[in-house]
Design a protein around this motif. Structure first.
Motif, PDB file in Angstrom:
ATOM      1  N   VAL A   3       0.717  -1.227   0.098  1.00  0.00           N
ATOM      2  CA  VAL A   3       0.003  -0.110   0.083  1.00  0.00           C
ATOM      3  C   VAL A   3       0.902   1.286  -0.027  1.00  0.00           C
ATOM      4  O   VAL A   3       0.502   2.132  -0.710  1.00  0.00           O
ATOM      5  CB  VAL A   3      -1.112  -0.091   1.261  1.00  0.00           C
ATOM      6  CG1 VAL A   3      -1.683   1.332   1.339  1.00  0.00           C
ATOM      7  CG2 VAL A   3      -1.728  -1.105   1.176  1.00  0.00           C
ATOM      8  N   ASP A   4       1.951   1.107   0.997  1.00  0.00           N
ATOM      9  CA  ASP A   4       2.620   2.384   0.962  1.00  0.00           C
ATOM     10  C   ASP A   4       3.922   2.415  -0.338  1.00  0.00           C
ATOM     11  O   ASP A   4       4.781   3.511  -0.264  1.00  0.00           O
ATOM     12  CB  ASP A   4       3.600   2.595   2.117  1.00  0.00           C
ATOM     13  CG  ASP A   4       4.503   1.549   2.520  1.00  0.00           C
ATOM     14  OD1 ASP A   4       4.659   0.588   1.600  1.00  0.00           O
ATOM     15  OD2 ASP A   4       4.858   1.459   3.557  1.00  0.00           O
ATOM     16  N   ARG A   5       3.814   1.689  -1.218  1.00  0.00           N
ATOM     17  CA  ARG A   5       4.835   1.213  -2.184  1.00  0.00           C
ATOM     18  C   ARG A   5       6.083   1.176  -1.876  1.00  0.00           C
ATOM     19  O   ARG A   5       6.981   1.356  -2.800  1.00  0.00           O
ATOM     20  CB  ARG A   5       4.399   2.486  -3.271  1.00  0.00           C
ATOM     21  CG  ARG A   5       3.148   2.416  -3.904  1.00  0.00           C
ATOM     22  CD  ARG A   5       3.232   3.725  -5.048  1.00  0.00           C
ATOM     23  NE  ARG A   5       1.894   3.938  -5.279  1.00  0.00           N
ATOM     24  CZ  ARG A   5       1.370   4.785  -6.242  1.00  0.00           C
ATOM     25  NH1 ARG A   5       2.177   5.695  -6.366  1.00  0.00           N
ATOM     26  NH2 ARG A   5       0.260   4.947  -6.700  1.00  0.00           N
ATOM     27  N   SER A   6       6.328   0.516  -0.712  1.00  0.00           N
ATOM     28  CA  SER A   6       7.797   0.558  -0.393  1.00  0.00           C
ATOM     29  C   SER A   6       8.310  -0.678  -0.734  1.00  0.00           C
ATOM     30  O   SER A   6       9.641  -0.755  -0.873  1.00  0.00           O
ATOM     31  CB  SER A   6       7.880   0.403   1.378  1.00  0.00           C
ATOM     32  OG  SER A   6       7.143  -0.593   1.688  1.00  0.00           O
TER      33      SER A   6
ATOM     34  N   ARG B 191      15.844  -1.646 -10.443  1.00  0.00           N
ATOM     35  CA  ARG B 191      15.033  -0.674  -9.493  1.00  0.00           C
ATOM     36  C   ARG B 191      15.677   0.649  -9.953  1.00  0.00           C
ATOM     37  O   ARG B 191      14.844   1.460  -9.864  1.00  0.00           O
ATOM     38  CB  ARG B 191      15.566  -1.080  -8.005  1.00  0.00           C
ATOM     39  CG  ARG B 191      15.060  -0.429  -7.263  1.00  0.00           C
ATOM     40  CD  ARG B 191      15.091  -0.744  -5.594  1.00  0.00           C
ATOM     41  NE  ARG B 191      14.235   0.045  -5.059  1.00  0.00           N
ATOM     42  CZ  ARG B 191      14.596   0.627  -3.652  1.00  0.00           C
ATOM     43  NH1 ARG B 191      15.900   0.689  -3.701  1.00  0.00           N
ATOM     44  NH2 ARG B 191      13.955   1.296  -2.901  1.00  0.00           N
ATOM     45  N   SER B 192      16.827   0.797 -10.233  1.00  0.00           N
ATOM     46  CA  SER B 192      17.381   2.267 -10.841  1.00  0.00           C
ATOM     47  C   SER B 192      16.474   2.569 -12.243  1.00  0.00           C
ATOM     48  O   SER B 192      16.133   3.627 -12.092  1.00  0.00           O
ATOM     49  CB  SER B 192      18.860   2.040 -11.112  1.00  0.00           C
ATOM     50  OG  SER B 192      19.273   3.110 -11.753  1.00  0.00           O
ATOM     51  N   LEU B 193      16.240   1.554 -12.980  1.00  0.00           N
ATOM     52  CA  LEU B 193      15.429   2.148 -14.281  1.00  0.00           C
ATOM     53  C   LEU B 193      13.945   2.189 -13.875  1.00  0.00           C
ATOM     54  O   LEU B 193      13.332   3.053 -14.514  1.00  0.00           O
ATOM     55  CB  LEU B 193      15.472   0.947 -15.078  1.00  0.00           C
ATOM     56  CG  LEU B 193      16.964   0.577 -15.694  1.00  0.00           C
ATOM     57  CD1 LEU B 193      17.022  -0.583 -16.587  1.00  0.00           C
ATOM     58  CD2 LEU B 193      17.331   1.706 -16.899  1.00  0.00           C
ATOM     59  N   LEU B 194      13.469   1.654 -12.920  1.00  0.00           N
ATOM     60  CA  LEU B 194      12.135   1.803 -12.410  1.00  0.00           C
ATOM     61  C   LEU B 194      12.047   3.226 -11.949  1.00  0.00           C
ATOM     62  O   LEU B 194      11.169   3.897 -11.864  1.00  0.00           O
ATOM     63  CB  LEU B 194      11.730   0.760 -11.338  1.00  0.00           C
ATOM     64  CG  LEU B 194      11.233  -0.532 -11.779  1.00  0.00           C
ATOM     65  CD1 LEU B 194      11.098  -1.605 -10.721  1.00  0.00           C
ATOM     66  CD2 LEU B 194       9.918  -0.310 -12.713  1.00  0.00           C
TER      67      LEU B 194
ATOM     68  N   ARG C  42       6.936   8.853  -5.770  1.00  0.00           N
ATOM     69  CA  ARG C  42       7.570   9.084  -4.778  1.00  0.00           C
ATOM     70  C   ARG C  42       8.608   8.345  -4.149  1.00  0.00           C
ATOM     71  O   ARG C  42      10.025   8.632  -3.953  1.00  0.00           O
ATOM     72  CB  ARG C  42       6.838  10.009  -3.677  1.00  0.00           C
ATOM     73  CG  ARG C  42       7.571  10.383  -2.648  1.00  0.00           C
ATOM     74  CD  ARG C  42       7.127  11.235  -1.384  1.00  0.00           C
ATOM     75  NE  ARG C  42       6.290  10.320  -0.521  1.00  0.00           N
ATOM     76  CZ  ARG C  42       6.659   9.606   0.286  1.00  0.00           C
ATOM     77  NH1 ARG C  42       7.946   9.656   0.805  1.00  0.00           N
ATOM     78  NH2 ARG C  42       5.903   8.739   0.947  1.00  0.00           N
ATOM     79  N   VAL C  43       8.398   7.034  -4.037  1.00  0.00           N
ATOM     80  CA  VAL C  43       9.045   5.852  -3.646  1.00  0.00           C
ATOM     81  C   VAL C  43       9.273   4.921  -4.720  1.00  0.00           C
ATOM     82  O   VAL C  43       8.333   4.697  -5.408  1.00  0.00           O
ATOM     83  CB  VAL C  43       8.526   5.254  -2.271  1.00  0.00           C
ATOM     84  CG1 VAL C  43       9.172   4.070  -1.858  1.00  0.00           C
ATOM     85  CG2 VAL C  43       8.372   6.316  -1.050  1.00  0.00           C
TER      86      VAL C  43
END
Length: 107
Positions: free
Chosen positions: A32-35, A63-66, A73-74
């Motif tokens: 939910v918090d996109r963490s 992850r860097s490309l994402l 924001r995260v």
């Protein structure tokens, strides 16, 4: 849905590891918090270890490309393989219980 689309594009066009050929992105679950995000892939069973190794080595790059392509924001942390996937399964996909597990279930 947005994360799944971005990951699909990254795996198809931006990560050039031949071990990731013929790997299908089947689902993505995002906290939910996109963490963090749990990503599910499918591949030929004989290539599973090779594909998991390739994904683990490319995790930082992915992850860097994402981070660059998402407007979030995260950037979610990509989770490792759940322990249940490492359990030996029969041809129907059911876990194979060893003698100690069966004895515990019988009690």
């Amino acid at each position: 849905e947005q994360l799944r689309e971005k990951l699909g594009y990254i795996l198809l066009f931006e990560v050039s590891d031949p071990r990731l050929d013929l790997v299908t992105l089947t689902a993505v679950e995002v906290a939910v918090d996109r963490s963090f995000a749990r990503v599910y892939v499918s591949c030929d069973a004989s290539r599973y270890d090779e594909v998991m190794e390739a994904l683990a080595s490319a995790k930082g790059r992915i992850r860097s490309l994402l981070a660059r392509s998402l407007d979030w924001r995260v950037t979610p942390e990509l989770e490792n393989v759940p322990a249940t996937l490492a359990i030996e399964k029969d041809e129907d996909g059911y876990p194979i219980a060893d003698a100690a597990q069966e004895a515990a279930l019988d009690d």
